[in-house]
Design a protein around this motif. Structure first.
Motif, PDB file in Angstrom:
ATOM      1  N   PRO A  59       0.806  -1.229   0.000  1.00 38.03           N
ATOM      2  CA  PRO A  59       0.000   0.000   0.000  1.00 38.03           C
ATOM      3  C   PRO A  59       0.835   1.274   0.000  1.00 38.03           C
ATOM      4  O   PRO A  59       0.477   2.261  -0.639  1.00 38.03           O
ATOM      5  CB  PRO A  59      -0.837  -0.124   1.276  1.00 38.03           C
ATOM      6  N   GLY A  60       1.941   1.266   0.716  1.00 36.27           N
ATOM      7  CA  GLY A  60       2.764   2.464   0.776  1.00 36.27           C
ATOM      8  C   GLY A  60       3.594   2.652  -0.473  1.00 36.27           C
ATOM      9  O   GLY A  60       3.866   1.719  -1.224  1.00 36.27           O
ATOM     10  N   ARG A  61       4.012   3.881  -0.699  1.00 37.02           N
ATOM     11  CA  ARG A  61       4.846   4.210  -1.849  1.00 37.02           C
ATOM     12  C   ARG A  61       6.315   4.350  -1.464  1.00 37.02           C
ATOM     13  O   ARG A  61       7.139   4.705  -2.306  1.00 37.02           O
ATOM     14  CB  ARG A  61       4.371   5.523  -2.477  1.00 37.02           C
ATOM     15  N   VAL A  62       6.642   4.073  -0.208  1.00 32.73           N
ATOM     16  CA  VAL A  62       8.010   4.280   0.262  1.00 32.73           C
ATOM     17  C   VAL A  62       8.530   2.984   0.866  1.00 32.73           C
ATOM     18  O   VAL A  62       7.874   2.365   1.706  1.00 32.73           O
ATOM     19  CB  VAL A  62       8.070   5.407   1.308  1.00 32.73           C
ATOM     20  N   ALA A  63       9.693   2.555   0.420  1.00 33.58           N
ATOM     21  CA  ALA A  63      10.371   1.397   0.992  1.00 33.58           C
ATOM     22  C   ALA A  63      11.826   1.767   1.217  1.00 33.58           C
ATOM     23  O   ALA A  63      12.510   2.188   0.286  1.00 33.58           O
ATOM     24  CB  ALA A  63      10.262   0.193   0.067  1.00 33.58           C
ATOM     25  N   GLU A  64      12.282   1.620   2.458  1.00 33.17           N
ATOM     26  CA  GLU A  64      13.654   1.951   2.810  1.00 33.17           C
ATOM     27  C   GLU A  64      14.291   0.776   3.535  1.00 33.17           C
ATOM     28  O   GLU A  64      13.610   0.016   4.236  1.00 33.17           O
ATOM     29  CB  GLU A  64      13.699   3.169   3.736  1.00 33.17           C
ATOM     30  N   ALA A  65      15.573   0.630   3.385  1.00 37.27           N
ATOM     31  CA  ALA A  65      16.298  -0.408   4.105  1.00 37.27           C
ATOM     32  C   ALA A  65      16.264  -0.113   5.603  1.00 37.27           C
ATOM     33  O   ALA A  65      16.506   1.016   6.024  1.00 37.27           O
ATOM     34  CB  ALA A  65      17.739  -0.495   3.611  1.00 37.27           C
ATOM     35  N   GLY A  66      15.924  -1.139   6.374  1.00 41.45           N
ATOM     36  CA  GLY A  66      15.870  -0.986   7.820  1.00 41.45           C
ATOM     37  C   GLY A  66      14.585  -0.367   8.333  1.00 41.45           C
ATOM     38  O   GLY A  66      14.433  -0.192   9.543  1.00 41.45           O
ATOM     39  N   GLU A  96      18.143  -5.077   2.726  1.00 42.68           N
ATOM     40  CA  GLU A  96      18.981  -4.808   1.566  1.00 42.68           C
ATOM     41  C   GLU A  96      18.317  -3.756   0.693  1.00 42.68           C
ATOM     42  O   GLU A  96      17.130  -3.453   0.844  1.00 42.68           O
ATOM     43  CB  GLU A  96      19.191  -6.092   0.745  1.00 42.68           C
ATOM     44  N   ARG A  97      19.105  -3.226  -0.225  1.00 37.40           N
ATOM     45  CA  ARG A  97      18.593  -2.297  -1.210  1.00 37.40           C
ATOM     46  C   ARG A  97      18.602  -2.949  -2.582  1.00 37.40           C
ATOM     47  O   ARG A  97      19.303  -3.915  -2.823  1.00 37.40           O
ATOM     48  CB  ARG A  97      19.429  -1.015  -1.224  1.00 37.40           C
ATOM     49  N   GLY A  98      17.828  -2.351  -3.468  1.00 39.97           N
ATOM     50  CA  GLY A  98      17.722  -2.885  -4.819  1.00 39.97           C
ATOM     51  C   GLY A  98      16.375  -3.560  -5.026  1.00 39.97           C
ATOM     52  O   GLY A  98      15.440  -3.424  -4.240  1.00 39.97           O
ATOM     53  N   TRP A  99      16.290  -4.292  -6.131  1.00 38.90           N
ATOM     54  CA  TRP A  99      15.070  -5.032  -6.449  1.00 38.90           C
ATOM     55  C   TRP A  99      15.126  -6.383  -5.741  1.00 38.90           C
ATOM     56  O   TRP A  99      15.935  -7.240  -6.091  1.00 38.90           O
ATOM     57  CB  TRP A  99      14.947  -5.221  -7.958  1.00 38.90           C
ATOM     58  N   VAL A 103      13.593  -1.386  -3.214  1.00 36.57           N
ATOM     59  CA  VAL A 103      14.227  -0.525  -2.210  1.00 36.57           C
ATOM     60  C   VAL A 103      15.365   0.186  -2.936  1.00 36.57           C
ATOM     61  O   VAL A 103      16.481  -0.338  -3.024  1.00 36.57           O
ATOM     62  CB  VAL A 103      14.752  -1.337  -1.012  1.00 36.57           C
ATOM     63  N   PRO A 104      15.105   1.372  -3.473  1.00 41.38           N
ATOM     64  CA  PRO A 104      16.082   2.002  -4.377  1.00 41.38           C
ATOM     65  C   PRO A 104      17.426   2.256  -3.704  1.00 41.38           C
ATOM     66  O   PRO A 104      17.501   2.613  -2.527  1.00 41.38           O
ATOM     67  CB  PRO A 104      15.397   3.316  -4.768  1.00 41.38           C
ATOM     68  N   GLU A 105      18.468   2.071  -4.481  1.00 39.01           N
ATOM     69  CA  GLU A 105      19.806   2.364  -3.998  1.00 39.01           C
ATOM     70  C   GLU A 105      20.083   3.856  -4.041  1.00 39.01           C
ATOM     71  O   GLU A 105      20.932   4.353  -3.313  1.00 39.01           O
ATOM     72  CB  GLU A 105      20.831   1.603  -4.832  1.00 39.01           C
ATOM     73  N   GLU A 106      19.398   4.569  -4.894  1.00 37.30           N
ATOM     74  CA  GLU A 106      19.508   6.015  -4.948  1.00 37.30           C
ATOM     75  C   GLU A 106      18.256   6.583  -5.604  1.00 37.30           C
ATOM     76  O   GLU A 106      17.542   5.887  -6.322  1.00 37.30           O
ATOM     77  CB  GLU A 106      20.747   6.462  -5.733  1.00 37.30           C
ATOM     78  N   TYR A 142      11.034  10.591  -1.093  1.00 33.79           N
ATOM     79  CA  TYR A 142      10.854   9.139  -1.147  1.00 33.79           C
ATOM     80  C   TYR A 142       9.502   8.803  -1.766  1.00 33.79           C
ATOM     81  O   TYR A 142       9.384   7.954  -2.648  1.00 33.79           O
ATOM     82  CB  TYR A 142      10.905   8.533   0.256  1.00 33.79           C
ATOM     83  N   TYR A 143       8.484   9.465  -1.260  1.00 31.17           N
ATOM     84  CA  TYR A 143       7.118   9.185  -1.688  1.00 31.17           C
ATOM     85  C   TYR A 143       6.936   9.498  -3.169  1.00 31.17           C
ATOM     86  O   TYR A 143       6.374   8.704  -3.930  1.00 31.17           O
ATOM     87  CB  TYR A 143       6.143  10.001  -0.836  1.00 31.17           C
ATOM     88  N   LEU A 144       7.408  10.647  -3.600  1.00 32.35           N
ATOM     89  CA  LEU A 144       7.229  11.044  -4.996  1.00 32.35           C
ATOM     90  C   LEU A 144       8.048  10.185  -5.949  1.00 32.35           C
ATOM     91  O   LEU A 144       7.626   9.920  -7.082  1.00 32.35           O
ATOM     92  CB  LEU A 144       7.607  12.520  -5.174  1.00 32.35           C
ATOM     93  N   SER A 145       9.217   9.759  -5.526  1.00 34.83           N
ATOM     94  CA  SER A 145      10.103   9.016  -6.425  1.00 34.83           C
ATOM     95  C   SER A 145       9.790   7.529  -6.472  1.00 34.83           C
ATOM     96  O   SER A 145      10.443   6.785  -7.208  1.00 34.83           O
ATOM     97  CB  SER A 145      11.565   9.203  -6.000  1.00 34.83           C
TER      98      SER A 145
END
Length: 709
Positions: free
Chosen positions: A241-248, A302-305, A329-332, A546-549
């Protein structure tokens, strides 16, 4: 007329038995004259004639009874104009085999359903004679070439195709494949054209809503395979549901489960895996036929797909026990900062700098001046920050609208040098309401408003505000607001995320297409508010970016096995050649074309193996795609043969005849019988019984020798 058992006609010699007995019993009486009996001679001749008529009638009835009985055993059939073309006419045989995943369950009489279907197909092919043609169509072909099989005069090729069939995901509806086979056999010159549909009658995959007419002159026959229907739970969908995924940081994942059985399943356990490691479980009660959504909280490390899967408990249909998804989880984050003329952007630049990010996710920031926006390639960026532009031209508004439609995110900060209404063209194009003016002054002295309401349920604010441990309201820091835009929200696509005490939005979101627009009522300048110097500013900006990207979702595309799809891949060079690598190591080079800021992959029916597929440009992983079994294939409930035939008739617009049989020999004999003509052995058996009953009645009830004269 022809006979299925012509050797039985040899028994027709039995009709000689009553003839032999009749003539053997004929004896010539001796003549003895009595003068006293002379007056009865005339009466005697009349009585003898009646007796002879009775004897000949009985003889005829006995001969007819025996002859009809022999004819019944010879199994006569009507052919020619009375019952269609004879059995020796060349025939085009189209065999449609259901090899969908449901054919992997057990047949009703034991063994696998696909094995039973193979036996029925062998029975059909056993009827192929010299001059005939045969071809095999699978509902889930192994390749694009097998999707259009040729008709061959050699039944051996068809038998090889039947033996090579395996159950596969992504099967087409049975009715659609029958129509395709019917079109192929209709193009042949054979006088008789027949299509045999062999399957378990799974209701959800019999035929879709698109009717496909069978050409005139093609017969359709259904050979049902009885199966046991095991209870089954399928995963209909997996979403983030959320648009933001971050490591940790925790991420919520929702899965929709369906119990296709007839009994409720209490304490049912489902699990989530990331990179093949189980990271969460959920327990629920599944009612029969009801969709149930379960939520999981996972923390990617982890980051990435990342590869992910929701796994259900083992049941009688393991093919759908694992539903794949991907988590990005984008790396950048690629951010384009557009500086308005004479606009102070130092607080934005500092917040997004590598010194401030430290161990967090990095922002790869590109800064340009307002005048360069019209020539910028927006598709190369995940988010665009418009920091106080003085004006937005018509071409720029069009480019930004197209960018948001395709999943981009735009954050608009106002300018002190621009009239507020200058931005209304962009807001109007995105359905984001209008800006009616501004309140307050650029004094930096007197606060005109404070935060009145924050939509804490919105995913943008996860981790921004401190939550009280007792479930009380969040502690929201209150900046001093000196000047703010008056935004009139749109009831269609707008949502106020932070509302001021003046009942106007401080932070406003408008969804459009697959992307979003955020509008801030204040500029990132101390002349508008003291927010840039507050502790809230940096995390609020981070979360907003984060949300927009995140695009339309933090998950990659979820495809259905065997179904053609188009997938948009952003962030790759227009000249890059993209390839797909499947879970079994197979590589596919899909057709691709360049779009505005992205590449469109046109994926055919080749992806039939469920799993996660890597999209690579050279050696670089650019995205991952999840391929799953169609939810319809999880519904194993079957229709009765007659109901299945009726459904196919409605889809095909042609009669569908049910052929029942269990094995190769049984099916072959049944088909030969039907091809030979209309059986009338039962008519001869009935006639035989009628003649026998008539013979009994004549023998017992007719007494011609005692008749009155």
């Amino acid at each position: 007329m022809s006979f299925l058992n012509p050797f039985a006609l040899l028994a027709m010699a039995a009709v000689a038995v009553p003839l032999f007995l009749h003539f053997f019993n004929l004896r010539q009486p001796r003549t003895v004259d009595f003068s006293s009996l002379a007056f009865v001679k005339e009466l005697q001749e009349t009585a003898v004639q009646r007796v002879r008529i009775k004897e000949w009638l009985l003889l005829l009835l006995r001969i007819l009874a025996i002859a009809c009985l022999v004819m019944a055993f010879a199994q006569p059939t009507l052919t020619g104009n009375l019952a269609g073309v004879g059995a020796s006419v060349p025939t085009a045989h189209g065999v449609v085999m259901d090899n969908s995943l449901s054919m992997g369950v057990d047949a009703a009489d034991g063994g696998g359903a696909l094995d039973a279907a193979r036996a029925q197909a062998e029975g059909v092919l056993a009827t192929v004679e010299e001059g005939d043609e045969a071809g095999v169509w699978a509902t889930a072909p192994s390749s694009a070439r097998a999707d259009r099989p040729p008709l061959s005069p050699s039944p051996g090729l068809a038998r090889t195709a039947v033996g090579a069939l395996e159950t596969r995901a992504g099967a087409a509806p049975l009715g659609r494949r029958v129509a395709e086979a019917a079109e192929a056999v209709a193009e042949t010159s054979a006088p008789r054209k027949v299509v045999y549909a062999i399957g378990d009658g799974q209701r959800s995959t019999l035929g879709d809503s698109v009717a496909a007419q069978v050409p005139e002159g093609v017969q359709v026959r259904l050979l049902p395979v009885g199966t046991r229907t095991p209870p089954n739970v399928g995963v209909r969908d997996v979403t983030v549901p959320g648009r933001v995924a971050e490591a940790g940081q925790p991420v919520t994942i929702e899965a929709t489960l369906v119990n296709y059985g007839e009994e409720p399943l209490p304490n049912y356990v489902a699990s989530v895996y990331l990179e093949e490691e189980r990271v969460a479980q959920a327990t629920t009660t599944l009612e029969p036929g009801v969709e149930t959504t379960v939520s999981f909280t996972v923390t990617p490390q982890e980051r990435g797909w990342l590869r992910g899967a929701v796994e259900t408990e083992g049941d009688g249909f393991p093919a759908d026990d694992r539903h794949h998804f991907t988590l990005n989880v984008p790396e950048e984050r690629r951010v384009l900062v557009v500086r308005g003329e004479e606009q102070d952007t130092r607080y934005i630049d500092l917040a997004l700098s590598s010194e401030m990010v430290e161990e967090r996710i990095a922002f790869r920031t590109t800064a340009i001046e307002e005048g360069a926006l019209a020539a910028a390639e927006l598709g190369q960026y995940d988010a665009v920050l418009l920091v106080g532009p003085r004006s937005l031209s018509g071409g720029t508004v069009e480019a930004l609208t197209r960018y948001v439609e395709r999943g981009g995110g735009v954050f608009l900060f106002p300018s002190a040098q621009a009239p507020p209404a200058e931005y209304n063209a962009l807001l109007d194009a995105l359905g984001a309401g209008t800006i009616e003016g501004a309140d307050g002054t650029l004094s930096g002295e007197q606060s005109i408003a404070s935060f009145a309401r924050v939509d804490l349920e919105h995913p943008l604010f996860e981790g921004v505000f401190d939550q009280a441990g007792t479930g009380e309201d969040a502690e929201v820091e209150q900046p001093d607001i000196y000047r703010a835009l008056r935004v009139r929200p749109s009831g269609q696509a707008g949502q106020t995320l932070i509302e001021l005490s003046t009942e106007t939005p401080f932070l406003y979101e408008a969804r459009h297409g697959r992307g979003a627009l955020l509008v801030s009522a204040v500029a990132p300048s101390l002349e508008w508010s003291d927010l840039p110097t507050r502790g809230l500013f940096v995390p609020l900006l981070y979360r907003s970016v984060y949300y927009l990207s995140a695009g339309a979702s933090t998950t990659g595309a979820q495809l259905v096995a065997g179904r053609p799809e188009e997938v948009r891949i952003a962030g790759v060079s227009p000249d890059a050649s993209l390839r797909l690598t499947g879970p079994e190591g197979t590589e596919i080079a899909p057709d691709q074309r360049t779009l505005f800021g992205a590449t469109l992959l046109q994926i055919g029916t080749d992806l039939r193996t469920p799993g996660v597929y890597d999209v690579t440009a050279g050696d670089r992983l650019v995205q991952r795609l999840a391929v799953n079994v169609a939810s319809a294939e999880s519904d194993l409930r079957t229709a009765s043969p007659d109901s299945a035939a009726a459904h196919l008739e409605s889809v095909l617009g042609a009669p569908v005849e049910v052929v029942r049989g269990t094995g190769e020999t049984d099916i072959a004999e049944t088909i030969r019988t039907r091809e030979a003509g209309t059986e009338i052995w039962n008519v001869f058996l009935l006639l035989s019984l009628i003649f026998l009953v008539s013979e009994m009645l004549v023998a017992r009830l007719w007494k011609p020798e005692t008749a009155a004269t």
